[in-house]
Design a protein around this motif. Structure first.
Motif, PDB file in Angstrom:
ATOM      1  N   VAL A   6       0.839  -1.201   0.000  1.00 24.69           N
ATOM      2  CA  VAL A   6       0.000   0.000   0.000  1.00 24.69           C
ATOM      3  C   VAL A   6       0.878   1.257   0.000  1.00 24.69           C
ATOM      4  CG1 VAL A   6      -1.703   1.316   1.320  1.00 24.69           C
ATOM      5  CG2 VAL A   6      -1.911  -1.179   1.140  1.00 24.69           C
ATOM      6  N   ARG A   7       1.932   1.243   0.819  1.00 24.59           N
ATOM      7  CA  ARG A   7       2.850   2.377   0.875  1.00 24.59           C
ATOM      8  C   ARG A   7       3.509   2.602  -0.491  1.00 24.59           C
ATOM      9  NH1 ARG A   7       4.282   4.031   5.548  1.00 24.59           N
ATOM     10  NH2 ARG A   7       4.056   1.934   6.435  1.00 24.59           N
ATOM     11  N   ALA A  11       3.475   5.863  -2.988  1.00 18.23           N
ATOM     12  CA  ALA A  11       4.743   6.448  -3.433  1.00 18.23           C
ATOM     13  C   ALA A  11       4.795   6.555  -4.950  1.00 18.23           C
ATOM     14  CB  ALA A  11       5.918   5.622  -2.915  1.00 18.23           C
ATOM     15  N   VAL A  12       4.334   5.533  -5.650  1.00 23.18           N
ATOM     16  CA  VAL A  12       4.339   5.556  -7.115  1.00 23.18           C
ATOM     17  C   VAL A  12       3.384   6.622  -7.630  1.00 23.18           C
ATOM     18  CG1 VAL A  12       3.723   4.246  -9.185  1.00 23.18           C
ATOM     19  CG2 VAL A  12       5.058   3.156  -7.365  1.00 23.18           C
ATOM     20  N   ALA A  13       2.198   6.709  -7.004  1.00 21.16           N
ATOM     21  CA  ALA A  13       1.221   7.715  -7.441  1.00 21.16           C
ATOM     22  C   ALA A  13       1.773   9.114  -7.261  1.00 21.16           C
ATOM     23  CB  ALA A  13      -0.077   7.537  -6.651  1.00 21.16           C
ATOM     24  N   ALA A  68      -5.948   4.097   0.569  1.00 20.72           N
ATOM     25  CA  ALA A  68      -4.569   3.690   0.838  1.00 20.72           C
ATOM     26  C   ALA A  68      -3.886   4.692   1.765  1.00 20.72           C
ATOM     27  CB  ALA A  68      -3.800   3.567  -0.479  1.00 20.72           C
ATOM     28  N   ARG A  69      -4.082   5.972   1.490  1.00 25.71           N
ATOM     29  CA  ARG A  69      -3.475   6.992   2.347  1.00 25.71           C
ATOM     30  C   ARG A  69      -4.040   6.924   3.775  1.00 25.71           C
ATOM     31  NH1 ARG A  69      -3.836  10.141  -2.713  1.00 25.71           N
ATOM     32  NH2 ARG A  69      -1.682  10.574  -3.390  1.00 25.71           N
ATOM     33  N   GLU A  70      -5.347   6.661   3.887  1.00 30.01           N
ATOM     34  CA  GLU A  70      -5.946   6.554   5.219  1.00 30.01           C
ATOM     35  C   GLU A  70      -5.419   5.329   5.958  1.00 30.01           C
ATOM     36  OE1 GLU A  70      -8.115   7.409   8.588  1.00 30.01           O
ATOM     37  OE2 GLU A  70      -7.547   8.659   6.870  1.00 30.01           O
ATOM     38  N   LEU A  71      -5.212   4.221   5.243  1.00 30.63           N
ATOM     39  CA  LEU A  71      -4.620   3.031   5.865  1.00 30.63           C
ATOM     40  C   LEU A  71      -3.251   3.347   6.460  1.00 30.63           C
ATOM     41  CD1 LEU A  71      -5.435   0.129   3.361  1.00 30.63           C
ATOM     42  CD2 LEU A  71      -6.139   0.262   5.753  1.00 30.63           C
ATOM     43  N   GLU A  76       0.182   4.529  11.192  1.00 35.65           N
ATOM     44  CA  GLU A  76       1.108   5.408  11.918  1.00 35.65           C
ATOM     45  C   GLU A  76       0.568   5.760  13.289  1.00 35.65           C
ATOM     46  OE1 GLU A  76       4.214   7.622  13.135  1.00 35.65           O
ATOM     47  OE2 GLU A  76       4.116   6.213  11.459  1.00 35.65           O
ATOM     48  N   ARG A  77      -0.756   6.008  13.375  1.00 41.15           N
ATOM     49  CA  ARG A  77      -1.348   6.310  14.683  1.00 41.15           C
ATOM     50  C   ARG A  77      -1.256   5.113  15.613  1.00 41.15           C
ATOM     51  NH1 ARG A  77      -5.308   9.044  11.493  1.00 41.15           N
ATOM     52  NH2 ARG A  77      -6.783   7.319  11.743  1.00 41.15           N
TER      53      ARG A  77
END
Length: 311
Positions: A6-7, A11-13, A68-71, A76-77
């Motif tokens: 997912v990360r 990063a690619v996007a 994906a960004r929310e995941l 991180e939280r």
């Protein structure tokens, strides 16, 4: 779902190229391609399509990216919530109106940048289990009650001896006294509902009764401090013990009296408990603060049970 994949998608996007994303992630371009391909197989869709200058998200990729960004934010939280030094210092103070609460308020004012979670755990066994599991970082307790030695992995330091005072209503025979000796209290009814058997404060008052031939009554339901103050104010035959730093507010008409007890002064010992392997950096700050600011212990003319750890 593989968070590293997912990360990589994010990063690619953001990079628009596999090569730049690989450099940003410090992995090879082949690893980026494998991660993306594996995630596309798992999802059953194409996430990127090639364009003259690199790649861009497909319609499915565009739909996937916000999630994906929310995941990644949630992950991180989750890590931050348990990472040493990032999560709040969790401290058990037993009760909100007692001396331990005052000590922690002072610590918070001195170190407002340190995040705190304050808990109130009634039972010492519960507190010790929470310290050992990491649910809390420290607890204020009187240690160690008869037959209740501390586990070997639990450290303690005595931080404060809090004098007991006699609390009476205006009609009590001792209401006008500026102070009373502990022996003067023999024969008086001292009412303290809510002393729970098996607690460290029950052991404390059992020894106080035995040492000075006092009469402490723990009868009746415990309706809280407001009901206790109402009864003491209206019943000349009853008094109660109240710790010196316990914060109390009562109606003006109660005219309650807080009377120092002397020769000796019974003091309630407060110790800080923690796990010897606890790495939270704020725990060391708290211990240093208490060592420098708390009133100390073992003063001449005071009394504690002989089971209390002296240090």
């Amino acid at each position: 779902m593989d968070l590293e994949a997912v990360r990589t998608v994010v990063a690619v996007a953001e990079a628009g190229q596999f090569q730049k994303a690989a450099a940003d992630l410090s992995i090879t371009q082949q690893a980026v391609s494998k991660r993306i391909a594996a995630l596309e197989r798992a999802l059953g869709v194409r996430l990127f399509t090639r364009v003259p200058r690199g790649v861009e998200p497909t319609i499915d990729g565009q739909a996937f990216l916000p999630h994906a960004r929310e995941l990644l934010r949630v992950a991180e939280r989750a890590v931050a919530s348990v990472r040493t030094g990032r999560r709040p210092l969790r401290v058990d103070i037993i009760a909100s109106r007692g001396a331990a609460s005052g000590l922690m308020r002072g610590f918070h004012h001195a170190y407002p940048e340190i995040d705190l979670d304050v808990l109130m755990l009634l039972d010492i066994d519960t507190a010790i289990a929470a310290i050992r599991s990491g649910t809390v970082d420290a607890s204020f307790r009187a240690v160690a009650a008869p037959g209740r030695p501390l586990p070997e992995d639990i450290e303690s330091v005595r931080v404060l001896d809090e004098p007991l005072q006699l609390l009476t209503g205006p009609g009590h025979v001792l209401a006008g006294a500026r102070s009373v000796t502990i022996t003067q209290l023999a024969g008086h009814r001292i009412w303290m509902p809510g002393i729970a058997p098996g607690t460290e404060w029950a052991a404390y008052y059992d020894d106080l009764v035995a040492a000075f031939d006092l009469t402490i009554e723990a009868t009746g339901p415990n309706f809280g401090s407001d009901a206790l103050l109402d009864t003491i104010a209206d019943t000349p035959a009853l008094a109660t013990f109240m710790s010196e730093q316990t914060r109390l507010v009562w109606p003006a008409g109660h005219d309650l009296r807080r009377i120092p007890v002397t020769d000796p002064t019974p003091v309630y010992p407060h110790s800080l408990l923690w796990h010897r392997d606890n790495p939270h950096p704020a725990l060391a700050t708290l211990r240093t603060y208490l060592a420098n600011t708390a009133a100390g212990h073992g003063a001449a003319g005071t009394w504690v049970p002989d089971w209390v750890i002296p240090r």
